[in-house]
Design an enzyme around this catalytic site. Sequence first.
Site, short mmCIF file in Angstrom:
data_model
loop_
_atom_site.label_atom_id
_atom_site.label_comp_id
_atom_site.label_asym_id
_atom_site.label_seq_id
_atom_site.Cartn_x
_atom_site.Cartn_y
_atom_site.Cartn_z
NE ARG A 39 -4.36 -1.37 1.77
CZ ARG A 39 -5.33 -1.66 2.63
NH1 ARG A 39 -5.11 -1.52 3.92
NH2 ARG A 39 -6.50 -2.06 2.21
CE LYS A 199 -19.12 -13.41 9.03
NZ LYS A 199 -18.00 -12.47 8.87
N GLY A 354 -8.07 -7.60 -0.08
CA GLY A 354 -8.34 -8.47 1.06
C GLY A 354 -7.50 -9.74 1.08
N GLY A 377 -12.68 -4.14 1.07
CA GLY A 377 -14.05 -3.65 1.28
C GLY A 377 -14.47 -2.69 0.18
P1 AMP Z 1 -14.21 -13.17 3.96
O1 AMP Z 1 -13.76 -12.20 5.00
O2 AMP Z 1 -15.70 -13.35 3.88
O3 AMP Z 1 -13.56 -12.94 2.60
O4 AMP Z 1 -13.70 -14.59 4.46
C1 AMP Z 1 -12.35 -14.90 4.59
C2 AMP Z 1 -12.26 -16.07 5.52
O5 AMP Z 1 -13.04 -17.13 5.02
C3 AMP Z 1 -10.87 -16.63 5.71
O6 AMP Z 1 -10.46 -16.37 7.02
C4 AMP Z 1 -11.06 -18.13 5.49
O7 AMP Z 1 -10.41 -18.92 6.46
C5 AMP Z 1 -12.54 -18.31 5.59
N1 AMP Z 1 -13.02 -19.48 4.85
C6 AMP Z 1 -12.92 -19.74 3.55
N2 AMP Z 1 -13.42 -20.94 3.25
C7 AMP Z 1 -13.89 -21.47 4.41
C8 AMP Z 1 -14.54 -22.70 4.77
N3 AMP Z 1 -14.80 -23.64 3.86
N4 AMP Z 1 -14.88 -22.86 6.06
C9 AMP Z 1 -14.62 -21.92 6.98
N5 AMP Z 1 -14.02 -20.76 6.71
C10 AMP Z 1 -13.65 -20.52 5.44
#
Ligand code: AMP
Length: 397
Positions: A39, A199, A354, A377
């Site tokens: 960055r 999520k 991210g 984000g």
């Molecule tokens: P996000 O912030 O929504 O982009 O999510 C990122 C996070 O998703 C990372 O910390 C990953 O460890 C988690 N993640 C990805 N795939 C899985 C999975 N199958 N089960 C649990 N966590 C996950």
Amino acid sequence: MSMNKKTIEDIEVTGKRVLVRVDFNVPQDEHGAITDDNRITAALPTIQYLTGKGAKVILISHLGRPKGVTPKYTLEPISIRLEELLEQPVELLDEDYGIEVAEFIDNMENGQVVLLENVRFHPQEEANDPEFAKRLSMLGDIYVNDAFGTAHRAHASTEGVTHFLPSVAGFLMKKELDYLGSALDNPKRPFIAILGGAKVKDKISVIKQLLTKVDKLIVGGGMAYTFQKAKGYEIGKSLFDASNLEFCKEILATSGDKLILPVDAIITDKNPFDVGQEACETKTVSVTEIPADWEGADIGPESVKLFAEAISGAETVVWNGPMGIFEYSKFADGTIGVAQAMADSHAITIIGGGDSAAAAQKLGFSDKMTHISTGGGASLEFLEGKELPGVAALQDK
Ligand code: AMP
């Protein structure tokens, strides 16, 4: 769409006090050492253009989420790294932004660079307090926003200050908006988007928006399991977002063959975040065969193959979110596989910041991508089709 905002090239900056909002919110280790200075390097073109034109450059950034003045979140390590990169002194000025700071700035030479202490030491920053924004504005003659990673927040140093000064975009801001904007509005086709991460909830609007634009939407990571459940499969203890089950059903029913989901999974009997990966037993199974007491932690090799084939046939690929619990090597192959397929592809490849940007960097794929966004984000909100307040506030061309 290329950006219709004025940039630093559209205004006279020589001899002016130019307040530049940068995003120096870099990751640090437990001793405060910077672990990734991407960055900072990404902001150099703007800073060097301004110093080259003889502007007085006053940089503003946040770091972390301090509650009031917190020494741990000082920008000192950043000012030191910036000095090395610019090969010129960078004075770190006090957080009070008061009389002494103003006097220091008034006495700056043309081409000199200073960095103001962490703007989030002031609670008024995130509150977008107009008095505070005005105080900031008095330190400059012109405002430049080069902090794409913070542009989705209307804070005093990203939005408030624009009410008091002529405000334009820096080169990083322009580059980010041009890449993401042309991928969305005028993509070379086939255009594929890949979404992952934990999520569904966070990605509903981006799924909806992307489905109107892409030729294929690949969904992996933890968020894919709610879709698998919506198809009627047993997902065991995999991540499940019950409140969005209906949304997933509706997407499955209406997206035709646009949506590509994993066909297999690396499953585990325990969660590596709870017990460490050594204690996790793993198996590779079809997504239709997940036992009730196991959870999906990564996409399997057949899914990697399926996704890689789609990627290799694309002309534009946008990726946001890991395919599994990539923090642990046992569950990182899916994320590595997608990054590898993008690195091997001749397509325009864009990573939306991210975790996926961090993964690509860690794996050494950075210079094989067309563009890696500095804002996770912010790029998600951009992909959702939202107007970013830090961009909207800048002067139109
Ligand atoms: P996000 O912030 O929504 O982009 O999510 C990122 C996070 O998703 C990372 O910390 C990953 O460890 C988690 N993640 C990805 N795939 C899985 C999975 N199958 N089960 C649990 N966590 C996950």
